[in-house]
Design a protein around this motif. Structure first.
Motif, PDB file in Angstrom:
ATOM      1  N   TYR B  17       0.843  -1.195   0.000  1.00 38.46           N
ATOM      2  CA  TYR B  17       0.000   0.000   0.000  1.00 38.46           C
ATOM      3  C   TYR B  17       0.881   1.248   0.000  1.00 38.46           C
ATOM      4  O   TYR B  17       0.697   2.164  -0.813  1.00 38.46           O
ATOM      5  CB  TYR B  17      -0.924  -0.043   1.217  1.00 38.46           C
ATOM      6  CG  TYR B  17      -1.573   1.265   1.578  1.00 38.46           C
ATOM      7  CD1 TYR B  17      -2.571   1.816   0.781  1.00 38.46           C
ATOM      8  CD2 TYR B  17      -1.195   1.949   2.735  1.00 38.46           C
ATOM      9  CE1 TYR B  17      -3.169   3.019   1.122  1.00 38.46           C
ATOM     10  CE2 TYR B  17      -1.794   3.143   3.088  1.00 38.46           C
ATOM     11  CZ  TYR B  17      -2.768   3.672   2.282  1.00 38.46           C
ATOM     12  OH  TYR B  17      -3.361   4.860   2.617  1.00 38.46           O
ATOM     13  N   ASP B 124     -20.928  13.039   0.075  1.00 44.25           N
ATOM     14  CA  ASP B 124     -21.301  11.671   0.440  1.00 44.25           C
ATOM     15  C   ASP B 124     -20.230  10.678  -0.009  1.00 44.25           C
ATOM     16  O   ASP B 124     -19.675  10.805  -1.085  1.00 44.25           O
ATOM     17  CB  ASP B 124     -22.640  11.303  -0.213  1.00 44.25           C
ATOM     18  CG  ASP B 124     -23.801  11.804   0.600  1.00 44.25           C
ATOM     19  OD1 ASP B 124     -23.559  12.222   1.756  1.00 44.25           O
ATOM     20  OD2 ASP B 124     -24.939  11.812   0.101  1.00 44.25           O
ATOM     21  N   PRO B 125     -19.960   9.671   0.820  1.00 44.36           N
ATOM     22  CA  PRO B 125     -18.941   8.695   0.441  1.00 44.36           C
ATOM     23  C   PRO B 125     -19.412   7.766  -0.681  1.00 44.36           C
ATOM     24  O   PRO B 125     -20.616   7.592  -0.890  1.00 44.36           O
ATOM     25  CB  PRO B 125     -18.710   7.909   1.726  1.00 44.36           C
ATOM     26  CG  PRO B 125     -19.930   8.107   2.529  1.00 44.36           C
ATOM     27  CD  PRO B 125     -20.493   9.430   2.157  1.00 44.36           C
ATOM     28  N   TYR B 127     -18.909   3.821  -2.276  1.00 45.36           N
ATOM     29  CA  TYR B 127     -18.416   2.482  -1.982  1.00 45.36           C
ATOM     30  C   TYR B 127     -18.244   1.724  -3.286  1.00 45.36           C
ATOM     31  O   TYR B 127     -19.034   1.873  -4.201  1.00 45.36           O
ATOM     32  CB  TYR B 127     -19.404   1.700  -1.117  1.00 45.36           C
ATOM     33  CG  TYR B 127     -19.822   2.408   0.132  1.00 45.36           C
ATOM     34  CD1 TYR B 127     -18.904   3.142   0.874  1.00 45.36           C
ATOM     35  CD2 TYR B 127     -21.137   2.340   0.587  1.00 45.36           C
ATOM     36  CE1 TYR B 127     -19.294   3.790   2.033  1.00 45.36           C
ATOM     37  CE2 TYR B 127     -21.531   2.983   1.744  1.00 45.36           C
ATOM     38  CZ  TYR B 127     -20.612   3.710   2.464  1.00 45.36           C
ATOM     39  OH  TYR B 127     -20.995   4.342   3.604  1.00 45.36           O
ATOM     40  N   PHE B 129     -17.185  -1.936  -3.167  1.00 44.04           N
ATOM     41  CA  PHE B 129     -16.631  -3.139  -2.531  1.00 44.04           C
ATOM     42  C   PHE B 129     -16.730  -4.394  -3.397  1.00 44.04           C
ATOM     43  O   PHE B 129     -16.180  -5.426  -3.053  1.00 44.04           O
ATOM     44  CB  PHE B 129     -17.325  -3.397  -1.195  1.00 44.04           C
ATOM     45  CG  PHE B 129     -18.817  -3.249  -1.274  1.00 44.04           C
ATOM     46  CD1 PHE B 129     -19.591  -4.244  -1.842  1.00 44.04           C
ATOM     47  CD2 PHE B 129     -19.432  -2.104  -0.803  1.00 44.04           C
ATOM     48  CE1 PHE B 129     -20.949  -4.097  -1.945  1.00 44.04           C
ATOM     49  CE2 PHE B 129     -20.812  -1.947  -0.909  1.00 44.04           C
ATOM     50  CZ  PHE B 129     -21.561  -2.956  -1.474  1.00 44.04           C
ATOM     51  N   MET B 132     -13.655  -6.533  -4.130  1.00 38.95           N
ATOM     52  CA  MET B 132     -13.129  -7.160  -2.924  1.00 38.95           C
ATOM     53  C   MET B 132     -13.989  -8.348  -2.525  1.00 38.95           C
ATOM     54  O   MET B 132     -13.483  -9.412  -2.165  1.00 38.95           O
ATOM     55  CB  MET B 132     -13.092  -6.129  -1.800  1.00 38.95           C
ATOM     56  CG  MET B 132     -12.455  -6.623  -0.542  1.00 38.95           C
ATOM     57  SD  MET B 132     -11.856  -5.227   0.405  1.00 38.95           S
ATOM     58  CE  MET B 132     -12.438  -5.599   1.999  1.00 38.95           C
ATOM     59  N   ASP B 146      -8.321 -11.376   3.404  1.00 38.73           N
ATOM     60  CA  ASP B 146      -9.084 -11.195   2.175  1.00 38.73           C
ATOM     61  C   ASP B 146      -8.109 -11.164   0.995  1.00 38.73           C
ATOM     62  O   ASP B 146      -7.038 -10.564   1.069  1.00 38.73           O
ATOM     63  CB  ASP B 146      -9.943  -9.927   2.242  1.00 38.73           C
ATOM     64  CG  ASP B 146      -9.129  -8.671   2.261  1.00 38.73           C
ATOM     65  OD1 ASP B 146      -8.566  -8.368   3.321  1.00 38.73           O
ATOM     66  OD2 ASP B 146      -9.034  -8.013   1.205  1.00 38.73           O
ATOM     67  N   ILE B 215      -7.003   1.064  -4.167  1.00 36.93           N
ATOM     68  CA  ILE B 215      -7.391   1.026  -2.756  1.00 36.93           C
ATOM     69  C   ILE B 215      -8.903   1.240  -2.603  1.00 36.93           C
ATOM     70  O   ILE B 215      -9.528   0.767  -1.651  1.00 36.93           O
ATOM     71  CB  ILE B 215      -6.620   2.118  -1.966  1.00 36.93           C
ATOM     72  CG1 ILE B 215      -5.123   1.788  -1.919  1.00 36.93           C
ATOM     73  CG2 ILE B 215      -7.146   2.282  -0.563  1.00 36.93           C
ATOM     74  CD1 ILE B 215      -4.795   0.516  -1.204  1.00 36.93           C
ATOM     75  N   THR B 218     -11.454  -1.075  -0.964  1.00 36.49           N
ATOM     76  CA  THR B 218     -11.301  -1.482   0.441  1.00 36.49           C
ATOM     77  C   THR B 218     -11.670  -0.373   1.412  1.00 36.49           C
ATOM     78  O   THR B 218     -11.639  -0.577   2.613  1.00 36.49           O
ATOM     79  CB  THR B 218      -9.850  -1.903   0.740  1.00 36.49           C
ATOM     80  OG1 THR B 218      -9.017  -0.733   0.682  1.00 36.49           O
ATOM     81  CG2 THR B 218      -9.342  -2.912  -0.266  1.00 36.49           C
ATOM     82  N   ILE B 219     -11.950   0.807   0.901  1.00 33.23           N
ATOM     83  CA  ILE B 219     -12.215   1.915   1.821  1.00 33.23           C
ATOM     84  C   ILE B 219     -13.533   2.591   1.491  1.00 33.23           C
ATOM     85  O   ILE B 219     -14.222   2.220   0.555  1.00 33.23           O
ATOM     86  CB  ILE B 219     -11.104   2.989   1.761  1.00 33.23           C
ATOM     87  CG1 ILE B 219     -10.994   3.568   0.352  1.00 33.23           C
ATOM     88  CG2 ILE B 219      -9.779   2.420   2.218  1.00 33.23           C
ATOM     89  CD1 ILE B 219     -10.107   4.786   0.252  1.00 33.23           C
ATOM     90  N   SER B 220     -13.859   3.583   2.295  1.00 29.63           N
ATOM     91  CA  SER B 220     -14.982   4.445   2.014  1.00 29.63           C
ATOM     92  C   SER B 220     -14.401   5.665   1.323  1.00 29.63           C
ATOM     93  O   SER B 220     -13.615   6.391   1.909  1.00 29.63           O
ATOM     94  CB  SER B 220     -15.641   4.813   3.340  1.00 29.63           C
ATOM     95  OG  SER B 220     -16.392   5.963   3.201  1.00 29.63           O
ATOM     96  N   SER B 222     -14.193   9.017   0.525  1.00 23.84           N
ATOM     97  CA  SER B 222     -14.864  10.194   1.059  1.00 23.84           C
ATOM     98  C   SER B 222     -13.880  11.356   1.154  1.00 23.84           C
ATOM     99  O   SER B 222     -12.677  11.162   0.997  1.00 23.84           O
ATOM    100  CB  SER B 222     -15.473   9.874   2.424  1.00 23.84           C
ATOM    101  OG  SER B 222     -14.606   9.073   3.173  1.00 23.84           O
ATOM    102  N   PRO B 223     -14.373  12.579   1.401  1.00 23.48           N
ATOM    103  CA  PRO B 223     -13.492  13.739   1.389  1.00 23.48           C
ATOM    104  C   PRO B 223     -12.322  13.583   2.364  1.00 23.48           C
ATOM    105  O   PRO B 223     -12.463  12.945   3.399  1.00 23.48           O
ATOM    106  CB  PRO B 223     -14.404  14.882   1.850  1.00 23.48           C
ATOM    107  CG  PRO B 223     -15.769  14.421   1.564  1.00 23.48           C
ATOM    108  CD  PRO B 223     -15.760  12.939   1.682  1.00 23.48           C
ATOM    109  N   GLY B 224     -11.200  14.161   2.022  1.00 23.76           N
ATOM    110  CA  GLY B 224     -10.067  14.175   2.946  1.00 23.76           C
ATOM    111  C   GLY B 224      -9.079  13.046   2.752  1.00 23.76           C
ATOM    112  O   GLY B 224      -8.035  13.036   3.401  1.00 23.76           O
ATOM    113  N   GLU B 228      -4.222  12.755   3.745  1.00 20.01           N
ATOM    114  CA  GLU B 228      -3.528  11.752   4.543  1.00 20.01           C
ATOM    115  C   GLU B 228      -2.396  11.116   3.742  1.00 20.01           C
ATOM    116  O   GLU B 228      -1.326  10.827   4.267  1.00 20.01           O
ATOM    117  CB  GLU B 228      -4.514  10.666   4.982  1.00 20.01           C
ATOM    118  CG  GLU B 228      -5.571  11.186   5.914  1.00 20.01           C
ATOM    119  CD  GLU B 228      -4.986  11.971   7.061  1.00 20.01           C
ATOM    120  OE1 GLU B 228      -4.070  11.451   7.719  1.00 20.01           O
ATOM    121  OE2 GLU B 228      -5.413  13.125   7.286  1.00 20.01           O
TER     122      GLU B 228
END
Lengths: 314, 298, 443
Positions: B17, B124-125, B127, B129, B132, B146, B215, B218-220, B222-224, B228
């Motif tokens: 990752y 709004d997030p 998805y 998935f 996966m 997984d 990625i 595997t994640i939501s 969403s903003p921000g 990171e």
């Protein structure tokens, strides 16, 4: 009177005007002014570094260190602004002195990024320290001034005056220092370091001195902001985005004049304030867009506007 | 023994990752000497685009495995579009300016793109998935993993190998190395540095977008998420040596496996692992583990 | 170097400009017949989807209904607006940390003539704002933020700052009480909480409450502390699955929570472990079937999914108009923000009534809200802590299930806790209260 030139006169007039204005300003304006003075002081430190060709992307380290030192001293019962700001400034200066031994060996982007790396370490330490409120930070009460304990609006008035006096002294001091031999050396280091060394000066020492100075003023700015806001938290004091804002202000101001950093800081605060007010959902867009516009169209910063004005007049 | 193997697997997944997140940054820095903060936006746009395409794909009746194509398509679309637009319309006007001005310009662009992202996709997030879920899970030393996350290791391996072969075995790669070594002389020798720069930036952007796109399931989304990634990628690149692809690999492995060990043994210090390694490397070898040597010009 | 010289005239120009700028006084041009309400909430960043936007939506709906006078009972007889005046709402972004928000607070008060604030989601911002709000004598209602420190440390004698929901200590106590009642044989517990103030506080309060209520049940020494917004939980999930404790406490929220759920579901974590999510209600509707059935869930009070079956005109109206407009049911943040705005509605109207029908002064509004009990969307709010500035409400914890017939998530095995059971009594620090054995709790 070899020390009195037009910049000194200009700064002195601005100082006197602002001292009087302090008592008449709208409160929000004074608060923005206070922040501009504090952030402008940090940018002044970066400007001094920039003149040697170095830019730091991590001065939130010293800003945050100064702010947290001042704030932590209030926890053990010290509230005097003189002492708190002095301690915040000094502690950041000592830290800069120590890290300077390592950092003075690096140039260009490596210097910029090593600073950023150190600031992130401080950020991590604060987040992990639950005693200091972690990401929430903690509050410090209103400061006193040698026994004078103002309340309400008077706190900001007093703090503004306090900050103004010190920034005036520091700024004039920096301006005069720039005119000394060692001060003039910074441009030489920026242009060609190796030639400077052949002239018998140590480029690393020149850089180290400036680095400590930039650390001192960043600590000063941090301590002032901590007192002004009455709260310290890692996201507004030690995060890398804060360092980015300082570089933003420095570039906004341009390298031309020591006084310009304060105008740069003021312009920055005003852009942000009005973007927040009129475009709450796209304020980052406006902030980033203004920065891009300045980089592209005003490469020498806002100060070049004044210079152009002067040229057209002459 | 079981714990050791689990740490190794977890560590490898996280390293992959990190590598995927950092490699685009290091490619661009290596060639162009630009620390590209907009990298975070490439990642975020890649993730959003991927989530959107995957969502759209599974609305249709096409075969299920085709969803993976959506991931790579998203990375290509975002990487090529933003790579070309940013390099041609913004960065090329700044090459003659100081390095930090360029960094700041990419920082400004990052701020702008953060809000553009919100304008396009809202808060709004999203998805995605399905890919996966499709791959299911597998038991290693009696612990369920997984499969999708494990494929990340393969992807990182392929990307790493591809870049390494591309750089050392192809003509284009050798031209690139020449530009890295000395931009001006390369130009004098007839290398079209402009094209090299645009191509590098586009490849870096595709890598950044691919990180986000892969990625995304595997994640939501969403903003921000972009912010990171900048710090993380930056740390890996500093540890490994700025601009070095083997450096990014070693840096990722070092951080990834140490972090997995911390999570299993001393979860309290997880936050510090990356900073601690960074501090250690900086104190001993501040230019990073694999930094290319710098010529001193008089 | 001529760039150092000849800048005197320009500096002079600058001084004059500055003087001109500072002598401008605040030009406030709000109409006299309206109340300006600032509503800071996360519009950007990671906090937006989970809390910020639902909170904005909730506040917006209520503000519109107040202005039109269409609120159902018990607010149907009090006329339009706040004590007859229309609300002018200034909704803006809470992002950027305490310093930026304090600056913005001052701007809003002094430059835009704001009459009251209803907002702030992050505990960090609330902590930074409290002293300024008191200094500027600005009526400020915090509808959401959770840290007990607001009235325990930062200001123990608030006059202008109110909080209209229970604080984080109540969450920890309610969770521990629920575990004690429903999992009496649990052998130990561990946790996964983000490594920042909210995560650290949530774990500490739950842990302290558990130590009082179930002293023989040990906490794991390897509770997980992922970095906030890390989004990658592979190693943490492995560690949790290998741990011997069955119960896992988690205060994850928003994108982190959803990523954790995706990655955990793919590996069967939720079949193997009993999860307890303290604020997961923010994501359950959005996740739908993907939300882990069987997990213990909280919503920091009787909000969101816990209010799904509250059959009052106000709640039915709120759920319906919210769903119609935003096409998702309201979550915790929507309820909490709406509850904060209702506090203003209640206080202004009550103060006006006491003032002979005339528009009340700020002090009269404050007096009306201090110590009051008013009707929130789905529960009564008792402003009976910290000199009547801190609310206590009932608290609810339950188990999440998927209702196949209705095709929506529902709460089962719900336990209600009385306000005085989970909130510390007035005048005592929450942590000390927990350590001292929760004296005076009325359950």
């Amino acid at each position: 009177m070899r020390y009195v030139d037009k910049t000194v006169i200009g700064l002195s007039i601005a100082f006197v005007v602002l001292v009087f204005a302090d008592f008449f300003m709208a409160e929000w304006m004074r608060f923005i002014g206070l922040q501009s003075l504090a952030r402008g002081a940090v940018a002044l430190g970066l400007l001094v570094l920039w003149r040697t060709g170095l830019v730091s992307f991590g001065h939130a380290l010293y800003f945050g260190f100064g702010a947290y030192t001042a704030a932590m001293l209030t926890l053990i019962g010290f509230h005097d602004a003189f002492f708190l700001v002095f301690a915040g400034t000094l502690s950041a200066g000592v830290l800069a002195f120590l890290l300077g031994f390592l950092l003075r060996r690096y140039r260009a982007i490596f210097f910029a990024l090593l600073n950023m790396a150190f600031s992130m370490i401080l950020y991590g330490v604060i987040v992990k320290t639950e005693e200091l409120g972690s990401t929430d930070g903690f509050s410090l009460g209103p400061p006193t001034f040698l026994g004078y304990a103002p309340e309400g609006e008077a706190v900001q008035t007093a703090l503004f005056l306090f900050t103004l006096v010190f920034t005036y002294i520091v700024t004039v001091g920096v301006h005069l220092y720039m005119k000394t031999t060692l001060g003039s050396m910074s441009m030489a280091v920026r242009e060609n370091e190796i030639r400077v060394e052949y002239l018998g000066y140590s480029a690393e020492k020149v850089i180290h001195v400036k680095y400590v100075f930039s650390g001192l003023v960043a600590g000063f700015g941090g301590a002032i902001i901590a007192l002004a806001i009455g709260q310290v938290d890692p996201d507004s004091m030690a995060n890398w985005t804060v360092s980015g804002e300082f570089v933003f202000i420095t570039i906004l101001s341009g390298i031309g004049n020591v006084g310009a950093t304060y105008i740069g800081a003021l312009v920055f605060e005003l852009i942000r304030t009005y973007a927040f007010e009129y475009a709450p959902q796209v304020w980052q867009f406006i902030l980033g867009g203004s920065l891009l516009a300045i980089i592209m169209f005003l490469p020498d910063g806002i100060w070049s506007l004044f210079s152009r004005f002067r040229k057209s007049e002459g | 023994m079981q714990e050791l193997i689990v740490i190794l697997v977890d560590g490898l997944v996280f390293s992959s990752y990190l590598f995927m997140v950092a490699v685009g940054l290091t490619v661009i820095f290596g060639v162009m000497k630009i620390l590209n903060v907009t990298h975070g936006s490439f990642y975020a746009f890649g993730a959003y685009m991927s989530a959107t395409l995957i969502g759209a794909y599974y609305e249709t009746d096409l075969p299920e495995f085709g969803g993976f194509l959506a991931i790579f398509a998203a990375a290509l679309i975002i990487g090529v579009f933003f790579g070309v637009v940013l390099e041609r319309c913004l960065l090329r006007f700044l090459y003659h300016r100081d390095e930090h001005i360029i960094v700041l310009a990419t920082f400004a662009m990052f701020l702008v793109l953060e809000d553009v992202l919100l304008m396009i996709w809202g808060t709004d997030p999203y998805y995605a998935f399905e890919p996966m879920a499709l791959l299911g899970s597998v038991d290693i030393v009696e612990l369920t993993f997984d499969v999708y996350s494990l494929t990340l290791i393969g992807l990182a391996g392929v990307v790493c190998l591809g870049l390494w072969l591309g750089l050392t075995k192809t003509k284009w790669g050798k031209l690139l190395l020449a530009v890295i070594f000395d931009r001006e002389i390369s130009q004098a020798m007839g290398i079209n540095v402009t094209v090299v720069f645009t191509a590098t930036f586009v490849i870096g952007a595709i890598m950044g977008a691919l990180g986000g796109a892969y990625i995304a399931p595997t994640i939501s989304v969403s903003p921000g998420i972009g912010v990171e990634v900048i710090v993380l990628a930056f740390a890996v690149v500093v540890i490994g040596g700025m601009g070095s692809i083997p450096g990014a690999l070693i840096g990722s492995l070092l951080v990834g496996i140490s972090r997995a060990a911390a999570v299993h043994k001393f979860p309290e210090i997880e936050l510090f692992v990356i900073y601690a390694i960074m501090a250690l490397v900086l104190a001993i070898r501040p230019e990073g583990l694999f930094a290319p040597a710098q010529a001193r010009k008089i | 170097m001529n760039i150092y010289k000849r800048s005197g005239k320009a500096t002079l120009l600058l001084a004059t400009g500055l003087a001109a700028a500072v002598s401008l006084t605040a030009g406030i041009a709000n109409a006299a017949d309206e109340v300006v309400m600032a509503v800071p909430t996360f519009l950007t960043g990671a906090g937006a989807p989970a809390f910020g936007v639902p909170a904005r939506n909730g506040a917006e709906l209520i503000i519109e209904a107040i202005n039109k006078g269409t609120l159902p009972a018990p607010y149907d007889k009090s006329g339009k607006g706040l004590a007859g005046r229309q609300i002018k709402a200034l909704i803006y972004d809470e992002s950027g940390g305490g310093a930026k928000q304090v600056t913005e607070f001052r701007n809003k008060v002094q430059k835009q003539g704001v009459d009251l604030f209803v907002g702030y989601i992050s505990s960090g911002t609330c902590a930074a704002i409290t002293p300024v709000a008191e200094e500027l004598k600005m009526l400020t209602i915090f509808p959401i933020c959770g840290t007990p420190r607001i009235f325990e440390e930062i200001n123990t004698k608030p006059k202008y700052v109110f909080r209209t929901m229970g604080h984080a200590t109540a969450d920890g106590v309610a969770e521990a009480l629920y575990v004690k009642a429903n999992m009496p044989n649990v052998k130990g517990y561990t946790g996964i909480n983000q490594n920042y103030a909210w995560g650290q506080d949530s774990w500490r309060d739950f842990d302290l409450a558990m130590k009082q209520l179930m002293p023989s049940v040990p906490a794991s020494e390897k509770a997980q502390w992922p970095k906030i917004f890390s989004g990658q939980y592979g190693a943490e999930i492995s560690a949790l699955m290998l741990s011997k404790e069955k119960l896992v406490h988690s205060s994850l929220w928003g994108g982190d929570l959803e990523a954790f759920i995706f990655q955990g579901s793919a590996r069967g974590l939720f079949r193997k472990k009993q999860l307890l999510f303290s604020v997961a209600d923010t994501s359950v509707y959005r996740l739908g079937k993907k939300a882990p059935a069987g997990a213990i869930l909280g919503a920091r009070g009787p909000y969101g999914i816990f209010a799904a079956n509250v059959d009052t005109p106000l709640n039915n109206w709120f759920r319906k108009v919210y769903l119609d407009r935003y096409s998702v049911p309201p979550v915790g943040g929507s309820y909490q923000a709406a509850q904060g705005v209702l506090a203003a509605k209640y206080a202004y109207d009550k103060a006006a009534a006491a003032n002979g029908g005339k528009f009340p002064s700020k002090d009269q509004v404050i007096a009306a809200l201090e110590g009051a009990t008013y009707q929130g969307i789905a529960a009564k709010v008792h402003m009976n802590r910290s000199n009547g500035h801190q609310a206590a409400t009932k608290h609810m914890i339950g188990v999440l299930q998927w209702d196949k017939e209705k095709g929506e998530p529902i709460m089962t095995k719900v336990t209600e806790f009385a306000p005085d059971c989970v909130m510390p009594p007035s005048g005592i620090n929450g942590t000390e209260w927990l350590k001292g054995g929760m004296k005076g709790a009325k359950c």
